[in-house]
Design a protein around this motif. Structure first.
Motif, mmCIF file in Angstrom:
data_model
loop_
_atom_site.group_PDB
_atom_site.id
_atom_site.type_symbol
_atom_site.label_atom_id
_atom_site.label_comp_id
_atom_site.label_asym_id
_atom_site.label_seq_id
_atom_site.Cartn_x
_atom_site.Cartn_y
_atom_site.Cartn_z
ATOM 1 N N SER A 1 -20.088 28.515 -17.261
ATOM 2 C CA SER A 1 -20.923 28.909 -18.398
ATOM 3 C C SER A 1 -20.277 28.493 -19.709
ATOM 4 C CB SER A 1 -21.186 30.405 -18.348
ATOM 5 O OG SER A 1 -20.311 31.085 -19.166
ATOM 6 N N GLY A 2 -20.962 27.654 -20.429
ATOM 7 C CA GLY A 2 -20.506 27.238 -21.755
ATOM 8 C C GLY A 2 -19.501 26.116 -21.779
ATOM 9 N N VAL A 3 -19.147 25.537 -20.637
ATOM 10 C CA VAL A 3 -18.141 24.468 -20.636
ATOM 11 C C VAL A 3 -18.729 23.157 -20.131
ATOM 12 C CG1 VAL A 3 -15.870 23.726 -19.835
ATOM 13 C CG2 VAL A 3 -16.294 26.134 -20.263
ATOM 14 N N LEU A 4 -18.566 22.136 -20.965
ATOM 15 C CA LEU A 4 -19.080 20.814 -20.665
ATOM 16 C C LEU A 4 -17.941 19.956 -20.132
ATOM 17 C CD1 LEU A 4 -21.786 19.237 -21.333
ATOM 18 C CD2 LEU A 4 -20.569 18.408 -23.359
ATOM 19 N N LYS A 5 -18.192 19.223 -19.057
ATOM 20 C CA LYS A 5 -17.168 18.303 -18.539
ATOM 21 C C LYS A 5 -17.610 16.899 -18.914
ATOM 22 C CE LYS A 5 -15.179 17.145 -14.006
ATOM 23 N NZ LYS A 5 -13.756 16.992 -14.242
ATOM 24 N N LEU B 1 -14.476 11.672 -23.236
ATOM 25 C CA LEU B 1 -13.666 12.440 -24.188
ATOM 26 C C LEU B 1 -12.378 13.013 -23.622
ATOM 27 C CD1 LEU B 1 -16.244 14.604 -26.214
ATOM 28 C CD2 LEU B 1 -15.098 12.519 -26.941
ATOM 29 N N ASN B 2 -12.413 13.552 -22.414
ATOM 30 C CA ASN B 2 -11.303 14.403 -21.984
ATOM 31 C C ASN B 2 -10.361 13.800 -20.958
ATOM 32 O OD1 ASN B 2 -13.959 16.576 -22.159
ATOM 33 N ND2 ASN B 2 -12.301 16.673 -23.633
ATOM 34 N N HIS B 3 -10.734 12.630 -20.430
ATOM 35 C CA HIS B 3 -9.861 12.045 -19.407
ATOM 36 C C HIS B 3 -9.909 10.525 -19.443
ATOM 37 C CE1 HIS B 3 -7.246 12.599 -16.101
ATOM 38 N NE2 HIS B 3 -8.098 12.444 -15.120
ATOM 39 N N SER C 1 -6.076 28.414 -26.543
ATOM 40 C CA SER C 1 -6.677 27.163 -26.075
ATOM 41 C C SER C 1 -7.912 27.489 -25.258
ATOM 42 C CB SER C 1 -5.663 26.390 -25.232
ATOM 43 O OG SER C 1 -6.332 25.417 -24.463
ATOM 44 N N PHE C 2 -9.067 26.939 -25.668
ATOM 45 C CA PHE C 2 -10.341 27.267 -25.023
ATOM 46 C C PHE C 2 -10.335 26.896 -23.549
ATOM 47 C CE2 PHE C 2 -14.657 26.345 -23.699
ATOM 48 C CZ PHE C 2 -15.332 27.470 -24.125
ATOM 49 N N THR C 3 -9.850 25.694 -23.241
ATOM 50 C CA THR C 3 -9.964 25.218 -21.861
ATOM 51 C C THR C 3 -8.799 25.674 -20.993
ATOM 52 O OG1 THR C 3 -9.158 23.145 -22.755
ATOM 53 C CG2 THR C 3 -11.463 23.216 -22.102
ATOM 54 N N LYS C 4 -7.626 25.882 -21.601
ATOM 55 C CA LYS C 4 -6.459 26.223 -20.782
ATOM 56 C C LYS C 4 -6.313 27.729 -20.593
ATOM 57 C CE LYS C 4 -3.913 22.047 -21.996
ATOM 58 N NZ LYS C 4 -4.412 21.607 -23.305
ATOM 59 N N ILE D 1 -10.331 15.347 -37.561
ATOM 60 C CA ILE D 1 -11.280 14.867 -36.545
ATOM 61 C C ILE D 1 -10.925 15.516 -35.203
ATOM 62 C CG2 ILE D 1 -11.983 12.824 -35.208
ATOM 63 C CD1 ILE D 1 -13.042 12.610 -38.015
ATOM 64 N N ASP D 2 -11.949 15.958 -34.463
ATOM 65 C CA ASP D 2 -11.666 16.482 -33.114
ATOM 66 C C ASP D 2 -12.849 16.209 -32.184
ATOM 67 O OD1 ASP D 2 -10.036 17.560 -31.189
ATOM 68 O OD2 ASP D 2 -10.046 19.592 -31.988
ATOM 69 N N ASP D 3 -12.642 16.478 -30.899
ATOM 70 C CA ASP D 3 -13.663 16.114 -29.909
ATOM 71 C C ASP D 3 -14.793 17.134 -29.803
ATOM 72 O OD1 ASP D 3 -11.928 18.012 -28.792
ATOM 73 O OD2 ASP D 3 -12.013 17.170 -26.774
ATOM 74 N N ILE D 4 -14.429 18.390 -29.603
ATOM 75 C CA ILE D 4 -15.431 19.431 -29.333
ATOM 76 C C ILE D 4 -15.056 20.681 -30.119
ATOM 77 C CG2 ILE D 4 -16.478 20.895 -27.542
ATOM 78 C CD1 ILE D 4 -15.856 18.814 -25.468
ATOM 79 N N ILE D 5 -16.051 21.365 -30.657
ATOM 80 C CA ILE D 5 -15.752 22.680 -31.235
ATOM 81 C C ILE D 5 -16.510 23.749 -30.458
ATOM 82 C CG2 ILE D 5 -17.487 22.504 -33.109
ATOM 83 C CD1 ILE D 5 -15.244 24.082 -34.779
ATOM 84 N N ALA D 6 -15.759 24.791 -30.076
ATOM 85 C CA ALA D 6 -16.348 25.915 -29.346
ATOM 86 C C ALA D 6 -16.220 27.157 -30.231
ATOM 87 C CB ALA D 6 -15.642 26.087 -28.007
ATOM 88 N N ASN D 7 -15.124 27.900 -30.090
ATOM 89 C CA ASN D 7 -14.926 29.091 -30.925
ATOM 90 C C ASN D 7 -14.270 28.772 -32.268
ATOM 91 O OD1 ASN D 7 -15.971 30.744 -28.903
ATOM 92 N ND2 ASN D 7 -13.991 30.832 -27.870
ATOM 93 N N GLY D 8 -13.732 27.571 -32.376
ATOM 94 C CA GLY D 8 -13.157 27.142 -33.650
ATOM 95 C C GLY D 8 -11.691 27.501 -33.840
ATOM 96 N N ASP D 9 -11.028 27.979 -32.786
ATOM 97 C CA ASP D 9 -9.627 28.397 -32.943
ATOM 98 C C ASP D 9 -8.709 27.222 -33.290
ATOM 99 O OD1 ASP D 9 -9.838 31.229 -32.350
ATOM 100 O OD2 ASP D 9 -10.406 30.580 -30.339
ATOM 101 N N ALA D 10 -8.887 26.102 -32.579
ATOM 102 C CA ALA D 10 -8.039 24.938 -32.852
ATOM 103 C C ALA D 10 -8.260 24.462 -34.282
ATOM 104 C CB ALA D 10 -8.360 23.816 -31.854
ATOM 105 N N ALA D 11 -9.528 24.415 -34.695
ATOM 106 C CA ALA D 11 -9.831 23.939 -36.052
ATOM 107 C C ALA D 11 -9.231 24.879 -37.098
ATOM 108 C CB ALA D 11 -11.345 23.831 -36.235
ATOM 109 N N GLU E 1 -20.550 19.588 -31.332
ATOM 110 C CA GLU E 1 -20.551 21.010 -31.711
ATOM 111 C C GLU E 1 -21.399 21.763 -30.694
ATOM 112 O OE1 GLU E 1 -22.180 21.915 -35.582
ATOM 113 O OE2 GLU E 1 -21.981 24.069 -35.248
ATOM 114 N N LYS E 2 -20.775 22.736 -30.034
ATOM 115 C CA LYS E 2 -21.552 23.617 -29.159
ATOM 116 C C LYS E 2 -22.042 24.752 -30.061
ATOM 117 C CE LYS E 2 -18.291 24.139 -26.092
ATOM 118 N NZ LYS E 2 -17.641 24.736 -24.912
ATOM 119 N N SER E 3 -23.261 24.584 -30.583
ATOM 120 C CA SER E 3 -23.704 25.490 -31.646
ATOM 121 C C SER E 3 -24.073 26.876 -31.131
ATOM 122 C CB SER E 3 -24.857 24.869 -32.428
ATOM 123 O OG SER E 3 -25.885 24.483 -31.558
#
Ligand code: 5GP
Length: 190
Positions: free
Chosen positions: A17-21, A26-28, A98-101, A123-133, A155-157
């Motif tokens: 739920s809520g996670v895009l692969k 982007l990620n691999h 970290s959202f994914t880890k 610049i970044d790849d994906i924004i979820a909760n915005g913690d990294a940003a 942006e996962k709005s």
């Protein structure tokens, strides 16, 4: 960016739920041509902002940030995600979840790479909760540099990160906005 939407629909999957692969883009893995198109798009949106440096977070942000920096003709700095033994005292540091880890990591940037003379584009790849940003924004503040704005590929709005940054008065440009991943269906805004 229509081409990006097409590629997401073709190559991405919803893993929980809520996670895009999106490993292939982007990620691999990296599609150099599409990555350059994304970099050109960000560079054109910030062309008049006198950017002196592009900054990102390792590792998924690096290719897009590199493409953007190349187009703008400025250096790239990437925040590292873990403390290293070398030069620890001389860094700006922020602790973020970290959202994914599912763990907390430190974002660190050497003080020699960012200063009050800089105007930076994050610049970044994906924004979820915005913690990294938010962590990186704090590092930029610590350095005294100006933050011209933030460019995020996806942006996962339906998550709060993008909205929260805009409410702080920050300029946030995103290439694609996903409003829902419900029922494993990727649904874009507009
Ligand atoms: P945030 O700090 O905004 O919650 O999460 C941002 C970071 O987590 C992004 O840099 C990205 O690498 C990762 N992330 C967030 N959501 C997703 C997602 O749905 N899929 C993938 N693959 N990574 C994500």
């Amino acid at each position: 960016m229509d081409i990006l939407k097409e590629r997401i629909l073709k190559e991405a999957s919803v893993i929980s739920s809520g996670v895009l692969k999106l490993d292939s883009l982007l990620n691999h893995g990296v599609d150099p041509k599409l990555t350059m198109e994304m970099g050109k798009e960000f560079a054109s949106r910030f062309a008049n902002d006198k950017i002196t440096k592009v900054i990102t977070v390792e590792s998924s942000g690096i290719p897009i940030a590199f493409a953007t920096a190349l187009e703008l003709g400025v250096p790239l700095v990437f925040a590292r995600r873990k403390k290293t033994l070398i030069g620890e005292q001389d860094v700006y540091c922020e602790r973020v979840p970290s959202f994914t880890k599912g763990i907390v990591t430190d974002l660190i940037v050497s003080r020699t790479l960012l200063s009050a003379d800089d105007t930076v584009l994050f610049i970044d790849d994906i924004i979820a909760n915005g913690d990294a940003a938010r962590g990186l924004v704090k590092i930029i503040e610590q350095s005294g540099a100006q933050l011209a704005g933030i460019g995020i590929v996806i942006e996962k709005s339906f998550q709060a990160g993008g909205r929260a940054l805009r409410e702080l008065g920050l300029r946030l440009e995103t290439l694609v906005r996903i409003q829902s991943l419900d029922d494993n269906i990727i649904s874009f805004e507009d």
